[in-house]
Design a protein around this motif. Structure first.
Motif, short mmCIF file in Angstrom:
data_model
loop_
_atom_site.label_atom_id
_atom_site.label_comp_id
_atom_site.label_asym_id
_atom_site.label_seq_id
_atom_site.Cartn_x
_atom_site.Cartn_y
_atom_site.Cartn_z
N HIS A 1 4.28 -13.19 3.42
CA HIS A 1 4.56 -11.83 3.87
C HIS A 1 3.77 -10.77 3.12
O HIS A 1 3.97 -9.58 3.34
CB HIS A 1 6.05 -11.52 3.71
CG HIS A 1 6.96 -12.32 4.58
ND1 HIS A 1 7.33 -13.61 4.27
CD2 HIS A 1 7.57 -12.02 5.76
CE1 HIS A 1 8.14 -14.07 5.21
NE2 HIS A 1 8.30 -13.14 6.12
N GLU A 2 2.86 -11.16 2.24
CA GLU A 2 2.32 -10.17 1.30
C GLU A 2 1.55 -9.05 1.99
O GLU A 2 1.52 -7.92 1.50
CB GLU A 2 1.46 -10.86 0.24
CG GLU A 2 0.23 -11.60 0.74
CD GLU A 2 -1.03 -10.76 0.62
OE1 GLU A 2 -0.95 -9.65 0.07
OE2 GLU A 2 -2.07 -11.21 1.10
N ARG A 3 0.94 -9.28 3.15
CA ARG A 3 0.18 -8.21 3.81
C ARG A 3 1.05 -7.31 4.67
O ARG A 3 0.59 -6.26 5.11
CB ARG A 3 -0.94 -8.80 4.65
CG ARG A 3 -2.07 -9.40 3.86
CD ARG A 3 -3.32 -9.63 4.70
NE ARG A 3 -3.02 -10.09 6.04
CZ ARG A 3 -3.39 -9.45 7.15
NH1 ARG A 3 -4.07 -8.33 7.10
NH2 ARG A 3 -3.07 -9.94 8.34
N VAL A 4 2.28 -7.71 4.97
CA VAL A 4 3.12 -6.90 5.87
C VAL A 4 4.13 -6.06 5.11
O VAL A 4 4.94 -5.36 5.72
CB VAL A 4 3.85 -7.79 6.91
CG1 VAL A 4 2.84 -8.63 7.67
CG2 VAL A 4 4.91 -8.67 6.28
N ARG A 5 4.07 -6.06 3.78
CA ARG A 5 5.02 -5.29 2.97
C ARG A 5 4.48 -3.87 2.76
O ARG A 5 4.35 -3.38 1.66
CB ARG A 5 5.24 -5.99 1.63
CG ARG A 5 5.76 -7.42 1.77
CD ARG A 5 5.65 -8.19 0.47
NE ARG A 5 6.60 -7.72 -0.52
CZ ARG A 5 6.33 -7.64 -1.82
NH1 ARG A 5 5.13 -7.95 -2.28
NH2 ARG A 5 7.26 -7.23 -2.67
N ASN A 6 4.18 -3.21 3.89
CA ASN A 6 3.56 -1.88 3.86
C ASN A 6 4.63 -0.80 3.93
O ASN A 6 5.18 -0.53 5.00
CB ASN A 6 2.60 -1.72 5.04
CG ASN A 6 1.34 -2.52 4.87
OD1 ASN A 6 0.61 -2.33 3.90
ND2 ASN A 6 1.08 -3.42 5.80
N THR A 7 4.90 -0.17 2.81
CA THR A 7 5.96 0.84 2.74
C THR A 7 5.51 1.99 1.86
O THR A 7 4.96 1.76 0.78
CB THR A 7 7.25 0.23 2.15
OG1 THR A 7 7.61 -0.94 2.87
CG2 THR A 7 8.40 1.22 2.23
N VAL A 8 5.72 3.22 2.33
CA VAL A 8 5.56 4.39 1.46
C VAL A 8 6.95 4.98 1.24
O VAL A 8 7.77 5.04 2.15
CB VAL A 8 4.61 5.44 2.05
CG1 VAL A 8 3.18 4.94 2.03
CG2 VAL A 8 5.00 5.84 3.47
N VAL A 9 7.21 5.38 0.00
CA VAL A 9 8.54 5.85 -0.42
C VAL A 9 8.38 7.19 -1.12
O VAL A 9 7.43 7.39 -1.89
CB VAL A 9 9.19 4.83 -1.38
CG1 VAL A 9 10.63 5.24 -1.69
CG2 VAL A 9 9.15 3.43 -0.80
N SER A 10 9.31 8.11 -0.89
CA SER A 10 9.28 9.39 -1.60
C SER A 10 9.20 9.12 -3.11
O SER A 10 10.12 8.56 -3.69
CB SER A 10 10.54 10.20 -1.30
OG SER A 10 10.62 10.54 0.07
N PRO A 11 8.11 9.51 -3.78
CA PRO A 11 7.90 9.08 -5.16
C PRO A 11 8.84 9.72 -6.18
O PRO A 11 9.01 9.18 -7.27
CB PRO A 11 6.44 9.45 -5.45
CG PRO A 11 6.11 10.49 -4.45
CD PRO A 11 6.92 10.20 -3.24
N LEU A 12 9.44 10.86 -5.84
CA LEU A 12 10.38 11.49 -6.78
C LEU A 12 11.84 11.23 -6.41
O LEU A 12 12.74 11.83 -6.99
CB LEU A 12 10.12 13.00 -6.84
CG LEU A 12 8.81 13.42 -7.52
CD1 LEU A 12 8.65 14.94 -7.48
CD2 LEU A 12 8.75 12.93 -8.96
#
Length: 452
Positions: A119-130
Motif C-alpha cells: 500500500h505504500e504508494r496509495v497512502r497519499n494524505t495531507v493533514v492540517s499541520p498545526l
C-alpha cells in the motif's frame, strides 16, 4: 526481506492518452488514462538523470525524531545527501544508486515508515499541520489520519488506487481543504464533519469520517472501473468524452458498487460524477456509515502557517527554500517532539518548552538556511527539478530561479518549470515561468481553480 519494485516505465510521448477521431475529425478522449500510474514510491524507484528517485508518503504528516535521523542517514548513505519536500508533504530521496532499493526498503521498514509495502504508494494524505498544536480547528485531523492509514493498509482493494489519489484531512481551519483532494474531510464544531468528493458533500459524525473517506474511495474505483476510464483521480472522471460503460471493476467490494447506479448506461462526463455520488451513497450504506447528503457550500480557506514561532512558543514553522534540504539541515530540525512535514514544502517543529526557546531555535534554523520570516520573497517561489536531474528539462531551472519583486504579479505564487509538464506547480492561480530552450522563459498567469 523487502524488495524494491522495478523502476517505473517511461511516459509515452502523447502522455498515454488515446486519440480517437470523431465524425468531424476532432479528437475524442474515451479514456482519461491509457496506462497505469507511474508515480514513484519508496519501493518503486523512478529513473532520473541524476540516479534513482524514491518518494516516501507520510500519511499522518509527522515524523518522530528517530525517523528524521533514519531518513537523513538514508540520504547520506544511499542518495545524494539531500531530501526534497513535495507539494503533498511527501519526501523525496534522489541520486540513489541502481540496486539500492532493497537496502532503502529495509531502512524505511526498520524506522516504521513502511507498515504495508503493498500500500505504500496509495497512502497519499495531507493533514492540517498545526492541528492539535495551536488551539485552532477542532482537533480531529491527526486521529483521522492514523485511522484512515490503518484502514487503507488493511484493505486489499485499496491497492488499486493510483499513486496520485489524494485524501485531504482538514481540522476546520481550511488550510488543506483547497489543495485538490479527491476525498476531503473537514472537521466542524459539535463533533461533526463534512465529507466531499466530486462536488458531492455529506455530513456525519466526526468519528465516522475515516470510514466515510474509505467508502468514497471505493465508490471512485467502482465508477472508474465500470466506465473503463483508466482514471487515476476524481477529476479524470469528467475529462473524457461520451463512452459506453463497461463491466464492473475487479477491486474487491468496489465491483458491487459499480454494478449499481450507472453500470449499464452510456454516459458522458457529467453523468460520471452523478454516478460517483450514487455509488458513494451505496458504499456508505453498506459500510454502515450514517451520513446525509447536504448542499455543496464553500469550504473555509486559510493559508499555510507563516514561518516563525507558533502556538504561543510551543512550536515553530520553517520552509525549505525551493523545497530541498541537505541531510544536515534536516537533522537541525531536532530535537523535537515531532517534525510535521507540510504540503507547502515546510516543517513544523513541536514540543518546545516556551517562546524564548522557540525564538532561539528559529534563529539557529535561519542560520542553517531555512526560510524563517513571513516576508521572505522566496516563500512565493517554487521550481521543478530541472537539469541536470531531469532529462526532459530545457534548462537548469534551479540555477536560474530568482524571487519576484514583492509587489509583482499581485502576490501570486511563481513556479519555474523546465518543460511543459510543469511538475509541482501550485493549485489555483499562479505565475508560470516556463523554459523555452533558448535560454529564456515565457511568463504567463494560469488558473487551474476549476480542477480543485
Amino acid at each position: 526481506m523487502l524488495a524494491a519494485m522495478p523502476p517505473s516505465p517511461s511516459k509515452p510521448r502523447n502522455g498515454g492518452d488515446p486519440h480517437i477521431q470523431d465524425r468531424a475529425g476532432d479528437p475524442v478522449r474515451t479514456r482519461a488514462r491509457d496506462r497505469g500510474d507511474a508515480c514513484p514510491g519508496a519501493l518503486r524507484l523512478h529513473r532520473a538523470d541524476d540516479g534513482g528517485l524514491a518518494r516516501l508518503r507520510l500519511p499522518t504528516g509527522s515524523l518522530t525524531p528517530a525517523q528524521v535521523e533514519a531518513l537523513a542517514d538514508a540520504a547520506d548513505l544511499l542518495g545524494d545527501g539531500h531530501l526534497g519536500v513535495t507539494s503533498r508533504g511527501n519526501l523525496d530521496l534522489r541520486g540513489l544508486d541502481e540496486g539500492c532499493g532493497g537496502a532503502l526498503a529495509e531502512r524505511l521498514s526498520a524506522a516504521g515508515l513502511l507498515p504495508s509495502p503493498a500500500h505504500e504508494r496509495v497512502r497519499n494524505t495531507v493533514v492540517s499541520p498545526l492541528a492539535g498544536v495551536d488551539g485552532r480547528g477542532h482537533g480531529h485531523a491527526p486521529a483521522w489520519a492514523r485511522e484512515l492509514d490503518a484502514l487503507l493498509c488493511a484493505e486489499a482493494w485499496a491497492t488499486a488506487l493510483s499513486g496520485r489519489f489524494l485524501f485531504a484531512l482538514d481540522d476546520g481551519r481550511g488550510d488543506v481543504a483547497g489543495l485538490g483532494g479527491d476525498v476531503t474531510l473537514l472537521a466542524e464544531p459539535g463533533g461533526r464533519a463534512l465529507v466531499r468528493s466530486g462536488g458531492h458533500t455529506w455530513r456525519g459524525a466526526a468519528p465516522d469520517a475515516p470510514r466515510a473517506a474509505m467508502a468514497l474511495a471505493e465508490a471512485f474505483l467502482a465508477v472508474a472501473g465500470a466506465r473503463d476510464s483508466g482514471a487515476w483521480r476524481v477529476a479524470d472522471l469528467a475529462a473524457t468524452g461520451t463512452a459506453p460503460a463497461a463491466g464492473a471493476t475487479e477491486t474487491g467490494r468496489g465491483r458491487d458498487a459499480a454494478a449499481g447506479p450507472g453500470a449499464d448506461r452510456t454516459t458522458g462526463p457529467a453523468d460520471a460524477l452523478r454516478d460517483l455520488g450514487e455509488a458513494a451513497d451505496a458504499c456508505l450504506h453498506r459500510a454502515a456509515v450514517p451520513a446525509e447528503r447536504t448542499a455543496p457550500e464553500p469550504f473555509p480557506r486559510s493559508g499555510p502557517p507563516d514561518p516563525g514561532v507558533v502556538a504561543g512558543g510551543r512550536a515553530l514553522s520553517v520552509t525549505a527554500r525551493l523545497g530541498r534540504v541537505s541531510s544536515s539541515q534536516f537533522r537541525a530540525l531536532l530535537p523535537a517532539g515531532e517534525v510535521r512535514v507540510t504540503p507547502w514544502r515546510g516543517f513544523v517543529v513541536t514540543g518546545l518548552p516556551d517562546r524564548a526557546a522557540a525564538a532561539a531555535r528559529l534563529a539557529a534554523l535561519a542560520e542553517a538556511g531555512f526560510l524563517t520570516r513571513p516576508d521572505s520573497p522566496w516563500l512565493r517561489v517554487g521550481a521543478c527539478t530541472g537539469r541536470p536531474g531531469c532529462a526532459k528539462s530545457l534548462a537548469d531551472v534551479r540555477a536560474d530561479v530568482r524571487p519576484p519583486e514583492p509587489e509583482r504579479y499581485g502576490g501570486l505564487p511563481v513556479h519555474w518549470s523546465g518543460c511543459e509538464r510543469r511538475c509541482g506547480h501550485p493549485q489555483g492561480a499562479w505565475v508560470d515561468v516556463l523554459a523555452t530552450g533558448d535560454g529564456t522563459y515565457d511568463i504567463t498567469v494560469r488558473d487551474n481553480s476549476a480542477q480543485r
